[in-house]
Each structure stands twice: as structure tokens, then as C-alpha cells.
Design a protein around this motif. Structure first.
Motif, PDB file in Angstrom:
ATOM      1  N   TRP A  42      35.959  12.175  -8.203  1.00 20.45           N
ATOM      2  CA  TRP A  42      36.324  12.267  -9.616  1.00 20.45           C
ATOM      3  C   TRP A  42      37.757  11.787  -9.786  1.00 20.45           C
ATOM      4  O   TRP A  42      38.661  12.189  -9.045  1.00 20.45           O
ATOM      5  CB  TRP A  42      36.209  13.716 -10.086  1.00 20.45           C
ATOM      6  N   SER A  43      37.993  10.930 -10.764  1.00 16.61           N
ATOM      7  CA  SER A  43      39.342  10.437 -11.039  1.00 16.61           C
ATOM      8  C   SER A  43      39.489  10.199 -12.535  1.00 16.61           C
ATOM      9  O   SER A  43      38.514  10.294 -13.293  1.00 16.61           O
ATOM     10  CB  SER A  43      39.619   9.135 -10.274  1.00 16.61           C
ATOM     11  N   ILE A  44      40.708   9.871 -12.953  1.00 17.28           N
ATOM     12  CA  ILE A  44      40.957   9.583 -14.364  1.00 17.28           C
ATOM     13  C   ILE A  44      40.189   8.339 -14.798  1.00 17.28           C
ATOM     14  O   ILE A  44      39.623   8.283 -15.891  1.00 17.28           O
ATOM     15  CB  ILE A  44      42.469   9.394 -14.609  1.00 17.28           C
ATOM     16  N   GLU A  45      40.173   7.335 -13.924  1.00 17.20           N
ATOM     17  CA  GLU A  45      39.512   6.071 -14.260  1.00 17.20           C
ATOM     18  C   GLU A  45      37.997   6.138 -14.095  1.00 17.20           C
ATOM     19  O   GLU A  45      37.251   5.533 -14.874  1.00 17.20           O
ATOM     20  CB  GLU A  45      40.061   4.944 -13.382  1.00 17.20           C
ATOM     21  N   GLY A 124      46.962   6.679 -24.563  1.00 17.17           N
ATOM     22  CA  GLY A 124      47.638   6.625 -23.274  1.00 17.17           C
ATOM     23  C   GLY A 124      47.820   7.956 -22.579  1.00 17.17           C
ATOM     24  O   GLY A 124      48.405   8.019 -21.494  1.00 17.17           O
ATOM     25  N   PHE A 125      47.317   9.032 -23.171  1.00 24.38           N
ATOM     26  CA  PHE A 125      47.403  10.342 -22.522  1.00 24.38           C
ATOM     27  C   PHE A 125      46.474  10.381 -21.306  1.00 24.38           C
ATOM     28  O   PHE A 125      45.378   9.828 -21.331  1.00 24.38           O
ATOM     29  CB  PHE A 125      46.963  11.448 -23.485  1.00 24.38           C
ATOM     30  N   ASN A 126      46.929  11.079 -20.259  1.00 24.36           N
ATOM     31  CA  ASN A 126      46.030  11.378 -19.139  1.00 24.36           C
ATOM     32  C   ASN A 126      46.004  12.868 -18.827  1.00 24.36           C
ATOM     33  O   ASN A 126      45.334  13.293 -17.881  1.00 24.36           O
ATOM     34  CB  ASN A 126      46.400  10.577 -17.887  1.00 24.36           C
ATOM     35  N   ALA A 127      46.745  13.685 -19.615  1.00 23.15           N
ATOM     36  CA  ALA A 127      46.812  15.121 -19.346  1.00 23.15           C
ATOM     37  C   ALA A 127      47.085  15.887 -20.633  1.00 23.15           C
ATOM     38  O   ALA A 127      47.740  15.377 -21.548  1.00 23.15           O
ATOM     39  CB  ALA A 127      47.902  15.424 -18.321  1.00 23.15           C
ATOM     40  N   ILE A 128      46.584  17.124 -20.690  1.00 25.37           N
ATOM     41  CA  ILE A 128      46.885  18.027 -21.798  1.00 25.37           C
ATOM     42  C   ILE A 128      47.183  19.410 -21.235  1.00 25.37           C
ATOM     43  O   ILE A 128      46.709  19.780 -20.165  1.00 25.37           O
ATOM     44  CB  ILE A 128      45.726  18.134 -22.816  1.00 25.37           C
ATOM     45  N   VAL A 142      34.215  17.884 -21.851  1.00 24.06           N
ATOM     46  CA  VAL A 142      34.629  16.558 -22.312  1.00 24.06           C
ATOM     47  C   VAL A 142      35.717  15.991 -21.406  1.00 24.06           C
ATOM     48  O   VAL A 142      35.682  14.810 -21.027  1.00 24.06           O
ATOM     49  CB  VAL A 142      35.123  16.620 -23.771  1.00 24.06           C
ATOM     50  N   CYS A 143      36.697  16.822 -21.046  1.00 17.79           N
ATOM     51  CA  CYS A 143      37.778  16.362 -20.166  1.00 17.79           C
ATOM     52  C   CYS A 143      37.233  15.953 -18.800  1.00 17.79           C
ATOM     53  O   CYS A 143      37.700  14.973 -18.206  1.00 17.79           O
ATOM     54  CB  CYS A 143      38.832  17.453 -20.020  1.00 17.79           C
ATOM     55  N   ASP A 144      36.250  16.685 -18.299  1.00 19.41           N
ATOM     56  CA  ASP A 144      35.587  16.301 -17.050  1.00 19.41           C
ATOM     57  C   ASP A 144      34.939  14.927 -17.193  1.00 19.41           C
ATOM     58  O   ASP A 144      35.057  14.064 -16.318  1.00 19.41           O
ATOM     59  CB  ASP A 144      34.500  17.319 -16.681  1.00 19.41           C
ATOM     60  N   ARG A 145      34.251  14.734 -18.293  1.00 18.09           N
ATOM     61  CA  ARG A 145      33.452  13.518 -18.491  1.00 18.09           C
ATOM     62  C   ARG A 145      34.309  12.295 -18.800  1.00 18.09           C
ATOM     63  O   ARG A 145      33.982  11.182 -18.376  1.00 18.09           O
ATOM     64  CB  ARG A 145      32.444  13.772 -19.617  1.00 18.09           C
ATOM     65  N   LEU A 146      35.429  12.495 -19.522  1.00 15.87           N
ATOM     66  CA  LEU A 146      36.255  11.362 -19.937  1.00 15.87           C
ATOM     67  C   LEU A 146      37.459  11.120 -19.026  1.00 15.87           C
ATOM     68  O   LEU A 146      38.149  10.115 -19.179  1.00 15.87           O
ATOM     69  CB  LEU A 146      36.734  11.567 -21.377  1.00 15.87           C
ATOM     70  N   GLY A 147      37.731  12.048 -18.103  1.00 16.39           N
ATOM     71  CA  GLY A 147      38.842  11.844 -17.180  1.00 16.39           C
ATOM     72  C   GLY A 147      40.193  12.235 -17.748  1.00 16.39           C
ATOM     73  O   GLY A 147      41.147  11.461 -17.702  1.00 16.39           O
ATOM     74  N   MET A 148      40.290  13.450 -18.278  1.00 15.71           N
ATOM     75  CA  MET A 148      41.547  13.974 -18.810  1.00 15.71           C
ATOM     76  C   MET A 148      41.962  15.188 -17.977  1.00 15.71           C
ATOM     77  O   MET A 148      41.190  16.137 -17.821  1.00 15.71           O
ATOM     78  CB  MET A 148      41.388  14.384 -20.274  1.00 15.71           C
ATOM     79  N   LEU A 149      43.179  15.169 -17.432  1.00 14.98           N
ATOM     80  CA  LEU A 149      43.686  16.280 -16.637  1.00 14.98           C
ATOM     81  C   LEU A 149      44.091  17.434 -17.555  1.00 14.98           C
ATOM     82  O   LEU A 149      44.545  17.211 -18.676  1.00 14.98           O
ATOM     83  CB  LEU A 149      44.879  15.827 -15.801  1.00 14.98           C
TER      84      LEU A 149
END
Length: 255
Positions: A42-45, A124-128, A142-149
Motif C-alpha cells: 500500500w502506498s500513496i501512489e 497536492g495533499f498527501n496527509a490529514i 476513503v483514505c485507504d482507497r485513495l492513498g491519503m495518510l
């Protein structure tokens, strides 16, 4: 007990079974292991996800089952390399993320949650950081599926109230342990969650009661999850009653 691992297409790629004698109205813990060769990480990309289908059988008859979605990844925080995901250094680009949905109100509406993450990803966010309470289960899906930390935050106050005597401080002493453990058990299988936050700008953070509470909270987190670090949002000095950051050093050492 039967556990099946499935990939994103629904194909079973691993399975194990085990037996346990459980008395009526009692419970039992079972530990099972499945080895997955060359998993997709699993990664952001590329936020690859798997499913674990757990089925309870009595005399070979199915009586209950639950499916849990998860991802496989490694995280590390280091003073030299910062945050690494699967061995790759990642700069966290994000911000505080409140639960409300503007004119739609404070209810967690699935499509509204999803749309917010889509907009942030495009920006351009990668984390919340969930501010200042745990997110809805669907938001983490959703964060799991779209790659958001995600930094998963517990609460906005401990024993001392902030604005109202009827805020969570009114219930903290009686409920913090059960509330925190339920959040950890609910959210710990989400690959998007990389840190636990135990509080936001806590008024008593620089005194002895804050040290005691922080120690209890950190210990409770580590009881359920030792794979992620524990953090906390620090309050500015103007609201610390004349105390300095040095006064808070024993507190920070616990995180």
C-alpha cells in the motif's frame, strides 16, 4: 475459525483454519498466521488493498462472518530520514481536517467525506490530521482507497474544560479508557493511519496532572498498537499559565 485472504479482484490468495472450544456465552482469543509471498504494498501512489474474511463455524456450519479490509506497508520515523513509507522518504503535505461538511452540516455523509479527500488529493495533499476527534469509519475507508495518510486524533480536551463545562472533559475520567480502546480497535487495521494523536492543545499539558494523563494514554495506545508512534498537538505558550516549553519536557518525553 476460517480466515481467507483475498486480493482486489476477490481471488482467495491465502487461507488458514483453527479450532477452539468456547463455552456458552464465553469468548476466546485465537491467533492465526498466513504468509503472503510478494504482496503488493500500500502506498500513496498505489493504495493496494486486501480483504480478510473471517468465518466462525460450529460443526462445519457457518454461524458468523466479518470482512476486514487492510493494506500491507511499512512505516518508520527517524531523525535522519524523517518519515518513510515502504523505505521511501515522504514529506507530509497536509493540514488539520475537521469533520463538518460545510452547509451539509456535521453528519458524516459518505459522498461528502469522499469528495473532500478527492479535492485535497488534487490540491497536492498527501496527509490529514483529524481535528480534534476520531474520523468516521467511512472517511478512513476513503483514505485507504485513495492513498491519503492520516493522523488519527483522540480528543480535544482531557480533564480541564476549554469553552464549556459540558465538553468531553465532563466525561473524560469515567470514559477515556473505553473510548480510546474502542477507537484503536476500530482503526488499527487501516493502512492510511500512520500516527495516533492523544490530544489537541491540552491546557494541563505542562503540569503534573497532564504528565499523569499523558502516561496513561500512551500506555493504553501501546497496549493495542506498537507499530505506530504517538503524538500530541502542543498548545502555544500564551495559554500555558506562564509555563515554558522546558516545563513540558517530561510530558514530551512520554510521546
Amino acid at each position: 475459525l476460517k480466515v481467507q485472504l483475498m486480493n482486489s479482484t476477490g481471488k482467495v490468495i491465502g487461507m488458514t483454519t483453527g479450532n477452539s472450544a468456547v463455552a456458552h456465552e464465553q469468548s476466546a482469543d485465537m491467533k492465526q498466521t498466513i504468509t503472503l509471498e510478494n504482496p503488493s504494498l500500500w502506498s500513496i501512489e498505489e493504495p493496494t488493498l486486501y480483504d480478510a474474511l473471517v468465518t466462525v463455524l460450529i460443526n462445519n456450519k457457518e454461524v458468523d462472518k466479518v470482512k476486514t479490509t487492510f493494506g500491507i506497508r511499512s512505516i518508520k520515523f527517524d531523525t535522519a530520514t524523517g518519515f518513510t513509507l515502504n523505505g521511501k522518504t515522504i514529506k507530509l503535505k497536509g493540514g488539520c481536517f475537521h469533520h463538518d461538511n460545510g452547509p451539509l452540516g456535521a453528519a458524516a455523509i459518505d459522498r461528502a467525506e469522499e469528495r473532500k479527500i478527492e479535492i485535497l488529493k488534487k490540491a497536492g495533499f498527501n496527509a490529514i490530521r483529524c481535528s480534534h476527534n476520531p474520523p468516521s469509519p467511512y472517511l478512513l475507508d476513503v483514505c485507504d482507497r485513495l492513498g491519503m495518510l492520516v493522523i488519527d486524533e483522540f480528543t480535544d480536551m482531557w480533564e480541564k474544560p476549554k469553552v464549556s463545562p459540558d465538553d468531553y472533559s465532563k466525561y473524560f475520567r469515567a470514559n477515556w479508557k473505553s473510548d480510546l480502546s474502542s477507537i484503536l480497535l476500530r482503526d488499527r487495521n487501516h493502512p492510511s493511519v500512520i500516527m495516533w494523536s492523544i490530544g489537541n492543545e491540552i491546557p494541563e499539558a505542562a503540569d503534573t496532572s497532564g504528565f499523569r494523563i499523558a502516561r496513561n494514554l500512551v500506555n493504553e495506545v501501546k497496549k493495542y498498537d506498537r507499530t505506530r508512534p504517538v503524538t500530541e498537538a502542543l498548545v502555544d505558550q500564551s495559554t500555558m499559565g506562564g509555563k515554558t516549553w522546558e516545563d513540558k519536557a517530561p510530558h514530551l518525553a512520554m510521546l
